[in-house]
Design a protein around this motif. Structure first.
Motif, PDB file in Angstrom:
ATOM      1  N   UNK A   1     -17.205 -31.230   0.039  1.00 29.58           N
ATOM      2  CA  UNK A   1     -17.126 -32.308   1.032  1.00 29.58           C
ATOM      3  C   UNK A   1     -16.339 -31.843   2.256  1.00 29.58           C
ATOM      4  N   UNK A   2     -16.882 -32.059   3.432  1.00 33.18           N
ATOM      5  CA  UNK A   2     -16.188 -31.713   4.667  1.00 33.18           C
ATOM      6  C   UNK A   2     -15.300 -32.839   5.165  1.00 33.18           C
ATOM      7  N   UNK A   3     -15.539 -34.066   4.674  1.00 34.48           N
ATOM      8  CA  UNK A   3     -14.824 -35.217   5.221  1.00 34.48           C
ATOM      9  C   UNK A   3     -13.624 -35.650   4.381  1.00 34.48           C
ATOM     10  N   UNK A   4     -13.335 -34.919   3.297  1.00 37.62           N
ATOM     11  CA  UNK A   4     -12.186 -35.297   2.475  1.00 37.62           C
ATOM     12  C   UNK A   4     -10.908 -34.863   3.177  1.00 37.62           C
ATOM     13  N   UNK A   5      -9.866 -35.715   3.198  1.00 36.53           N
ATOM     14  CA  UNK A   5      -8.595 -35.274   3.782  1.00 36.53           C
ATOM     15  C   UNK A   5      -8.068 -34.060   3.023  1.00 36.53           C
ATOM     16  N   UNK A   6      -7.664 -33.050   3.766  1.00 35.77           N
ATOM     17  CA  UNK A   6      -7.241 -31.806   3.098  1.00 35.77           C
ATOM     18  C   UNK A   6      -6.591 -30.905   4.139  1.00 35.77           C
ATOM     19  N   UNK A   7      -5.470 -30.280   3.775  1.00 34.74           N
ATOM     20  CA  UNK A   7      -4.941 -29.211   4.614  1.00 34.74           C
ATOM     21  C   UNK A   7      -5.799 -27.973   4.348  1.00 34.74           C
ATOM     22  N   UNK A   8      -6.222 -27.308   5.416  1.00 31.86           N
ATOM     23  CA  UNK A   8      -7.221 -26.257   5.256  1.00 31.86           C
ATOM     24  C   UNK A   8      -6.742 -24.944   5.852  1.00 31.86           C
ATOM     25  N   UNK A   9      -7.254 -23.863   5.295  1.00 33.53           N
ATOM     26  CA  UNK A   9      -6.914 -22.521   5.763  1.00 33.53           C
ATOM     27  C   UNK A   9      -8.073 -21.576   5.568  1.00 33.53           C
ATOM     28  N   UNK A  10      -7.905 -20.366   6.057  1.00 30.96           N
ATOM     29  CA  UNK A  10      -8.984 -19.389   6.125  1.00 30.96           C
ATOM     30  C   UNK A  10      -9.634 -19.116   4.779  1.00 30.96           C
ATOM     31  N   UNK A  11      -8.822 -19.020   3.710  1.00 27.77           N
ATOM     32  CA  UNK A  11      -9.365 -18.609   2.421  1.00 27.77           C
ATOM     33  C   UNK A  11     -10.129 -19.722   1.716  1.00 27.77           C
ATOM     34  N   UNK A  12     -10.120 -20.924   2.285  1.00 27.42           N
ATOM     35  CA  UNK A  12     -10.915 -22.003   1.720  1.00 27.42           C
ATOM     36  C   UNK A  12     -12.311 -22.084   2.292  1.00 27.42           C
ATOM     37  N   UNK A  13     -12.606 -21.245   3.294  1.00 21.46           N
ATOM     38  CA  UNK A  13     -13.941 -21.242   3.893  1.00 21.46           C
ATOM     39  C   UNK A  13     -14.907 -20.434   3.037  1.00 21.46           C
ATOM     40  N   UNK A  14     -16.196 -20.686   3.215  1.00 19.00           N
ATOM     41  CA  UNK A  14     -17.212 -19.984   2.439  1.00 19.00           C
ATOM     42  C   UNK A  14     -17.111 -18.473   2.658  1.00 19.00           C
ATOM     43  N   UNK A  15     -17.264 -17.726   1.574  1.00 17.90           N
ATOM     44  CA  UNK A  15     -17.156 -16.272   1.654  1.00 17.90           C
ATOM     45  C   UNK A  15     -18.213 -15.687   2.596  1.00 17.90           C
ATOM     46  N   UNK A  16     -19.370 -16.337   2.623  1.00 15.24           N
ATOM     47  CA  UNK A  16     -20.465 -15.800   3.425  1.00 15.24           C
ATOM     48  C   UNK A  16     -20.167 -15.836   4.923  1.00 15.24           C
ATOM     49  N   UNK A  17     -19.320 -16.778   5.335  1.00 12.00           N
ATOM     50  CA  UNK A  17     -19.032 -16.941   6.763  1.00 12.00           C
ATOM     51  C   UNK A  17     -17.580 -16.644   7.124  1.00 12.00           C
ATOM     52  N   UNK A  18     -16.761 -16.322   6.126  1.00 12.63           N
ATOM     53  CA  UNK A  18     -15.316 -16.177   6.363  1.00 12.63           C
ATOM     54  C   UNK A  18     -15.004 -15.147   7.440  1.00 12.63           C
ATOM     55  N   UNK A  19     -15.687 -14.032   7.392  1.00 11.28           N
ATOM     56  CA  UNK A  19     -15.357 -12.951   8.320  1.00 11.28           C
ATOM     57  C   UNK A  19     -16.125 -13.039   9.642  1.00 11.28           C
ATOM     58  N   UNK A  20     -16.856 -14.124   9.816  1.00 10.33           N
ATOM     59  CA  UNK A  20     -17.473 -14.375  11.124  1.00 10.33           C
ATOM     60  C   UNK A  20     -16.492 -15.047  12.087  1.00 10.33           C
TER      61      UNK A  20
END
Length: 422
Positions: free
Chosen positions: A265-284
């Motif tokens: 879910x993209x709309x859930x309240x959450x503190x977010x950081x780089x390592x929580x992003x999809x592996x396929x797009x992380x290094x983009x």
């Protein structure tokens, strides 16, 4: 089984124990030239012998590969933490995608409360147990203040009945229903650190959700100790440390569980950081957060590999043995310890009062009426590593991986000597 308070009987139990060989998988402190009797796996588990190789492997990869170890190590660092999810899911009764390993326990509880404590209108209250572990109390109080609320108005404690040492499930359920539409969150210790009581998490979770609250559990004393079915119980979230019954080393990484309802879910309240992003797009290096569709979406930073390597080593042991076998021995060895305490109680003038109810895991908490700190000191000097809690309670946790029935018998003899020779 009819127990006996004899060395021969204890050795017979050990000879028939299918887990006895795992004692040799662990390293023991020594007192007076002998391995200690170790009762504090509920604070820090012993070190598995295989841990060193796991850590040495990471050090070797760092030496030989440096930054390339992220992708070319035998166990590449960038997905190292994912190797823990399969075995952890078995231990806590979850789906693999509902598990992640990151940070430490209270940090993770704070991060999870961003998602699961959402005070709004009159639904602002948090239910917890009376005298929760201090770190949980501080966390809950600070969360209330963070939302501009008065902790005294927000926190609702379920108390034990007068003269009793444990919580009654019906009292917890009554309090949930009493708070009702004002209840935003139930967050309790699934296994109480002081008295060792295992709460009826399935029933409490169902009741909390029926009044519209989120339900989470602090499982610091539960994971690796008791049977858990977090997914089937419909628990919203949970977190635990790994250095107690999980034997991962001092202050090591925490595990989290998030029910699949909330994944992707993209709309859930959450503190977010780089390592929580999809592996396929992380290094983009994209500007928008694209959450992994697992509990890893709650990760902020790349995991500390040297820290979680010992956790992976210990989980290998859990996978070899299985929770069913561990719990089977846990029940028997705790029952034998309880029997030994009863037998020694008959032989000395002191009175032991076990304040841990029958709903329990590895731990027995014992009031030593008529005894003081000097008895604890005697035990420690004679190779019994246990835990003292004021005013006169010792906590005894015979972890089934590395405690033996002979340990229980020998402890009884040392305890009797300490009382008779005071």
């Amino acid at each position: 089984m009819d127990f006996q308070n004899s060395l021969a009987f204890a050795k017979e139990l050990d000879a028939n124990d299918p887990l006895a060989r795992y004692r040799d998988e662990f390293l023991y402190p020594q007192v007076n030239g002998k391995d200690v009797i170790y009762f504090t796996g509920n604070s820090l588990g012993l070190q598995p012998k295989r841990t060193k190789k796991y850590v040495d492997d990471v050090m070797k990869d760092w030496h030989e590969l440096a930054v390339e170890g992220h992708f070319y190590a035998e166990k590449p660092w960038w997905d190292y933490h994912e190797r823990l999810a399969t075995d952890l899911a078995k231990v806590v009764g979850a789906k693999e995608k509902e598990i992640s390993v990151m940070n430490t326990l209270t940090v993770n509880l704070h991060l999870l409360m961003v998602s699961f404590y959402r005070p709004e209108g009159k639904r602002i209250k948090i239910l917890c147990e009376e005298k929760a572990f201090p770190s949980d109390q501080y966390m809950l109080q600070s969360q209330a203040r963070f939302h501009g609320l008065d902790p005294n108005e927000v926190l609702v404690e379920v108390k034990k009945r007068k003269g009793e040492h444990f919580w009654r499930t019906e009292d917890i359920l009554d309090k949930i229903n009493e708070v009702g539409e004002e209840l935003a969150l139930v967050l309790m210790g699934g296994v109480n650190y002081y008295n060792g009581q295992v709460l009826d998490m399935k029933t409490i979770t169902k009741a909390g959700k029926e009044v519209g609250a989120f339900v989470g559990w602090d499982l610091a004393h539960g994971v690796g100790n008791i049977a858990l079915e977090l997914h089937d119980w419909d628990v919203d979230f949970a977190a635990w440390c790994s250095y107690k019954y999980m034997n991962s080393g001092p202050g090591n990484a925490s595990g989290i569980y998030v029910h699949e309802h909330y994944l992707g879910k993209k709309d859930i309240p959450r503190f977010e950081g780089w390592w929580g992003t999809k592996k396929e797009t992380r290094f983009l290096m994209q500007p928008e957060f694209d959450p992994i569709e697992t509990a890893d979406a709650w990760q902020l930073s790349n995991p500390p590999i040297l820290s979680i390597a010992p956790y992976l080593a210990s989980l290998e042991l859990f996978d070899e043995v299985g929770m069913e076998a561990l719990i089977d021995k846990q029940k028997r060895i705790v029952a034998y310890l309880e029997f030994i305490l009863g037998e020694i109680d008959k032989q000395v003038e002191s009175t032991f009062e076990i304040i841990t109810p029958k709903d329990r895991g590895c731990q027995l908490s014992v009031f030593l009426h008529g005894e003081g700190r000097s008895l604890f000191d005697y035990l420690m000097k004679n190779g019994v590593i246990t835990d003292w809690r004021e005013p006169n309670v010792i906590r005894l946790a015979p972890a089934p991986f590395y405690c033996s029935y002979t340990d229980m018998y020998n402890f009884g003899q040392i305890l009797k000597e300490g009382i008779l020779n005071k």
